[in-house]
Design an enzyme around this catalytic site. Structure first.
Site, mmCIF file in Angstrom:
data_model
loop_
_atom_site.group_PDB
_atom_site.id
_atom_site.type_symbol
_atom_site.label_atom_id
_atom_site.label_comp_id
_atom_site.label_asym_id
_atom_site.label_seq_id
_atom_site.Cartn_x
_atom_site.Cartn_y
_atom_site.Cartn_z
ATOM 1 N N ALA A 51 24.552 34.190 -62.753
ATOM 2 C CA ALA A 51 23.767 33.926 -61.492
ATOM 3 C C ALA A 51 24.423 34.468 -60.355
ATOM 4 O O ALA A 51 23.477 34.553 -59.217
ATOM 5 C CB ALA A 51 23.164 32.601 -61.898
ATOM 6 N N GLY A 52 25.680 34.383 -60.230
ATOM 7 C CA GLY A 52 26.269 34.589 -59.024
ATOM 8 C C GLY A 52 26.230 35.805 -58.343
ATOM 9 O O GLY A 52 25.564 37.010 -58.824
ATOM 10 N N ARG A 82 32.554 38.935 -53.490
ATOM 11 C CA ARG A 82 33.700 39.833 -53.360
ATOM 12 C C ARG A 82 33.682 41.225 -53.508
ATOM 13 O O ARG A 82 34.561 42.027 -53.077
ATOM 14 C CB ARG A 82 35.041 39.043 -54.124
ATOM 15 N N GLY A 125 27.170 26.600 -57.609
ATOM 16 C CA GLY A 125 28.355 26.798 -58.271
ATOM 17 C C GLY A 125 28.207 26.490 -59.862
ATOM 18 O O GLY A 125 27.055 26.608 -60.468
ATOM 19 N N THR A 126 29.272 26.970 -60.769
ATOM 20 C CA THR A 126 28.989 26.947 -62.214
ATOM 21 C C THR A 126 28.644 25.852 -62.725
ATOM 22 O O THR A 126 28.027 25.796 -63.953
ATOM 23 C CB THR A 126 30.530 27.427 -62.543
ATOM 24 N N SER A 173 31.398 34.198 -69.486
ATOM 25 C CA SER A 173 31.238 34.367 -68.008
ATOM 26 C C SER A 173 30.825 35.588 -67.913
ATOM 27 O O SER A 173 31.450 36.696 -68.764
ATOM 28 C CB SER A 173 32.525 34.091 -67.309
ATOM 29 N N LYS A 183 14.626 72.786 -69.371
ATOM 30 C CA LYS A 183 14.066 71.654 -69.282
ATOM 31 C C LYS A 183 12.682 71.341 -70.180
ATOM 32 O O LYS A 183 12.066 72.347 -70.112
ATOM 33 C CB LYS A 183 13.613 71.351 -67.926
ATOM 34 N N ASN A 200 15.469 87.227 -78.209
ATOM 35 C CA ASN A 200 16.241 87.280 -76.978
ATOM 36 C C ASN A 200 15.804 87.173 -75.851
ATOM 37 O O ASN A 200 14.471 87.992 -75.530
ATOM 38 C CB ASN A 200 16.578 88.634 -77.304
ATOM 39 N N ASN A 203 6.438 77.553 -64.528
ATOM 40 C CA ASN A 203 5.363 76.507 -65.281
ATOM 41 C C ASN A 203 4.979 75.226 -64.307
ATOM 42 O O ASN A 203 4.261 74.490 -64.878
ATOM 43 C CB ASN A 203 6.595 75.633 -65.960
HETATM 44 C C1 UD1 Z 1 35.812 30.713 -62.281
HETATM 45 C C2 UD1 Z 1 36.284 29.394 -62.779
HETATM 46 C C3 UD1 Z 1 37.775 29.410 -62.691
HETATM 47 C C4 UD1 Z 1 38.511 30.470 -63.588
HETATM 48 C C5 UD1 Z 1 37.455 31.826 -63.374
HETATM 49 C C6 UD1 Z 1 37.910 33.034 -64.594
HETATM 50 C C7 UD1 Z 1 34.909 27.656 -61.738
HETATM 51 C C8 UD1 Z 1 34.637 26.710 -60.365
HETATM 52 N N1 UD1 Z 1 36.033 28.398 -61.694
HETATM 53 O O1 UD1 Z 1 36.220 31.118 -61.318
HETATM 54 O O2 UD1 Z 1 38.514 28.138 -63.061
HETATM 55 O O3 UD1 Z 1 39.757 30.831 -63.567
HETATM 56 O O4 UD1 Z 1 36.186 31.566 -63.443
HETATM 57 O O5 UD1 Z 1 37.204 33.926 -64.437
HETATM 58 O O6 UD1 Z 1 34.186 27.571 -62.830
HETATM 59 N N2 UD1 Z 1 27.932 31.635 -61.585
HETATM 60 C C9 UD1 Z 1 26.447 31.256 -61.708
HETATM 61 N N3 UD1 Z 1 26.000 30.446 -60.838
HETATM 62 C C10 UD1 Z 1 26.990 29.908 -59.482
HETATM 63 C C11 UD1 Z 1 28.003 30.443 -59.512
HETATM 64 C C12 UD1 Z 1 28.685 31.156 -60.331
HETATM 65 O O7 UD1 Z 1 25.988 31.734 -62.596
HETATM 66 O O8 UD1 Z 1 26.237 29.124 -58.880
HETATM 67 C C13 UD1 Z 1 28.501 32.532 -62.320
HETATM 68 C C14 UD1 Z 1 29.151 33.789 -61.892
HETATM 69 O O9 UD1 Z 1 27.969 34.851 -61.719
HETATM 70 C C15 UD1 Z 1 30.090 34.560 -62.709
HETATM 71 C C16 UD1 Z 1 30.698 33.078 -63.230
HETATM 72 O O10 UD1 Z 1 29.707 32.137 -62.809
HETATM 73 O O11 UD1 Z 1 29.625 35.192 -63.877
HETATM 74 C C17 UD1 Z 1 32.055 32.738 -62.662
HETATM 75 O O12 UD1 Z 1 31.826 32.375 -61.136
HETATM 76 P P1 UD1 Z 1 32.907 32.764 -59.984
HETATM 77 O O13 UD1 Z 1 32.382 32.714 -58.726
HETATM 78 O O14 UD1 Z 1 33.192 34.391 -60.462
HETATM 79 O O15 UD1 Z 1 34.096 31.935 -60.608
HETATM 80 P P2 UD1 Z 1 35.670 32.306 -60.354
HETATM 81 O O16 UD1 Z 1 36.019 31.971 -58.838
HETATM 82 O O17 UD1 Z 1 35.927 33.420 -61.031
HETATM 83 CA CA CA Z 2 34.742 35.254 -61.597
#
Ligand code: UD1
Ligand code: CA
Length: 469
Positions: free
Chosen positions: A15-16, A20, A84-85, A106, A360, A386, A395
């Site tokens: 969902a992120g 970066r 957040g995750t 992930s 095409k 040919n 066309n």
């Molecule tokens: C995360 C881990 C970190 C680990 C790393 C490995 C956390 C807090 N940290 O960091 O310990 O070493 O992955 O690659 O989990 N996502 C969502 N919803 C959100 C935020 C993120 O679905 O609200 C998804 C992102 O799309 C991504 C994944 O979660 O696919 C990881 O998020 P990301 O922000 O990349 O975490 P990292 O900083 O890489």
């Molecule tokens: Ca990541």
């Protein structure tokens, strides 16, 4: 594993926003080896459980992600705000309520493979843990969460995970990192997930905080080291994308070479993950084979050719700079140099499509030849035909497209324009430089051009007059 496979789901964090990458497109749709990051993860997950047990957590540009993954048949759970995750996983509570365990992957850790997923699950089951973390020790641990085990690192059990930004000076050198891949006992996960707080630099709910929460509650959290640190590399930057893309493509070339394909200067070729190539085919430098392309055996693909989503039979020769897109080329055909097969081209056995020829939605029958400077669009051409240099199928009238039909063994003289809709019967002969606007009967000769007039001495007289002035 299959006995209780139904008890186990896979959730994929996707969902992120991917801040970066500095992109307006969702991170998990960025491609490596011609496939979205998430597509790689879903493919691995589908090797382990059926698609309806795979839940992608989507949020940022959810509609785009859903559309891109629709054909995989997986399920989706929405995380409306990306907090957040930990918050992301919380959204799966309802979807996972009937499962015993969940494996969390992930969407930005794309090289994960079936064997590793199964290892994590087996280790998780055997240890009877509430949570299992897959870890590794990369050369450069920067950016990853660090995994701290009990007993000063000797134990299988984990005390906590500390994110990069929260590491103390002393902890910075700690090399065991969190891959972002975990197994959870569903009941334990949701019993404690809401205890996660947002007291960190980003004000997010970090899933990694659940480790300490579970451990403090007397639940067992274990860590398993991945065999291959490369497999759990995460993609956060464009550099990461390039690095993983290069790695996958090198692996792909190696696999093809092991299967009997010659690739010269493989580091210059772009071959997508799903491309298939038969043995004894030779691929020269700077070739691109993309998408769902399938190439037979004993072919030769010369430099600068690009083949995407197409099928080539055996013994096909693509001379330099041939472009083949969504087309089919039968055994023994000879293409290029510099031809362009656009979508829907169907080139028959032993047929030739030569220099600067564009096709095409055109079918060229067995042994037919269009060797030079020609456009064939919406055309059905028989066998042994040919097509002379500079032939054009007209066309398009600015609004609609019309078809051209040419029977077997027709001879089309050079510089012919065929104004569609038009039919040329088998065995017919078209005089060079004709503009054909009416159907040509079988075995007839058609000539459609102004008659030539020779004026004796005209040029000489003109020159004399010009000199006088
Ligand atoms: C995360 C881990 C970190 C680990 C790393 C490995 C956390 C807090 N940290 O960091 O310990 O070493 O992955 O690659 O989990 N996502 C969502 N919803 C959100 C935020 C993120 O679905 O609200 C998804 C992102 O799309 C991504 C994944 O979660 O696919 C990881 O998020 P990301 O922000 O990349 O975490 P990292 O900083 O890489
Ligand atoms: Ca990541």
């Amino acid at each position: 594993m299959s006995d209780n496979q139904n008890n186990f789901a896979i959730a994929i964090l996707a969902a992120g926003k991917g801040t970066r990458l500095k992109s307006k497109h969702p991170k998990v749709l960025h491609e490596i080896a011609g496939k979205p990051l998430l597509g790689h993860v879903v493919a691995a997950a589908k090797h382990v459980v059926p698609a309806n047990q795979i839940f992608a957590i989507i949020g940022h540009e959810a509609g785009l992600v859903r559309a891109a993954m629709a054909s995989t048949g997986i399920e989706f759970v929405e995380q409306k705000e990306q907090r957040g995750t930990g918050h992301a996983v919380l959204q799966t509570r309802e979807a996972l309520k009937n499962f015993h365990d969940v494996l969390v992957l992930s969407g930005d850790v794309p090289l994960i493979c079936k064997e590793t997923i199964e290892r994590v699950l087996a280790f998780h089951r055997e240890s009877g843990a509430a949570m299992t973390v897959l870890t590794t020790e990369p050369a450069d641990p920067f950016g990853y969460g660090r995994v701290f085990r009990k007993d000063g690192g000797r134990s299988d059990e984990v005390e906590r995970i500390v994110e990069q930004k929260q590491l103390s000076e002393k902890q910075l050198a700690h090399r065991e990192i969190n891959s972002g891949i975990y197994a959870f006992r569903v009941k334990s996960l949701f019993a404690h997930l809401e205890e996660i707080k947002t007291d960190n630099p980003h004000g997010e709910y970090y899933l990694t905080d659940i480790v300490k929460i579970l451990a403090d509650a007397g639940e067992k959290v274990v860590a398993l080291r991945a065999d291959d640190a490369n497999e759990v590399l995460g993609v956060n930057t464009r550099q990461d994308l390039a690095q993983l893309d290069a790695q996958l493509r090198a692996d792909k070339c190696r696999a093809l070479m092991n299967a009997g394909v010659s690739i010269f200067k493989p580091e210059t070729c772009l071959i997508d993950a799903d491309v298939q190539v038969g043995p004894d085919t030779v691929i020269e430098p700077f070739v691109q084979l993309l998408g769902e392309t399938k190439i037979g055996s004993e072919c030769r693909i010369r430099s600068y050719s690009v083949v995407s989503n197409s099928t080539l039979g055996n013994n096909v020769l693509l001379r330099n700079g041939s472009i083949v897109d969504q087309s089919h080329v039968a055994d023994g055909a000879l293409l290029g140099p510099y031809c362009h097969l656009r979508p829907g081209s169907d080139i028959g056995e032993q047929a030739h499509v030569g220099n600067f020829v564009e096709t095409k939605k055109a079918k060229l029958g067995k042994g037919s030849k269009a060797n030079h400077l020609t456009y064939l669009g919406d055309a059905e051409i028989g066998t042994g035909v040919n097509i002379g240099a500079g032939t054009i199928t007209c066309n398009y009238d600015g609004v609609k497209k019309y078809g051209t039909k040419i029977g077997d063994n027709v001879f089309v003289g050079s510089d012919t324009t065929l104004v569609a809709p038009i039919e040329v019967g088998s065995g017919a002969y078209i005089g060079a430089a004709s503009c054909i606007t009416e159907n040509v009967p079988e075995d007839a000769l058609a000539v459609g051009r102004g008659r030539q007039v020779n004026k004796e001495g005209w040029a000489k007289k003109k020159r004399t007059e010009q000199k006088k002035k």
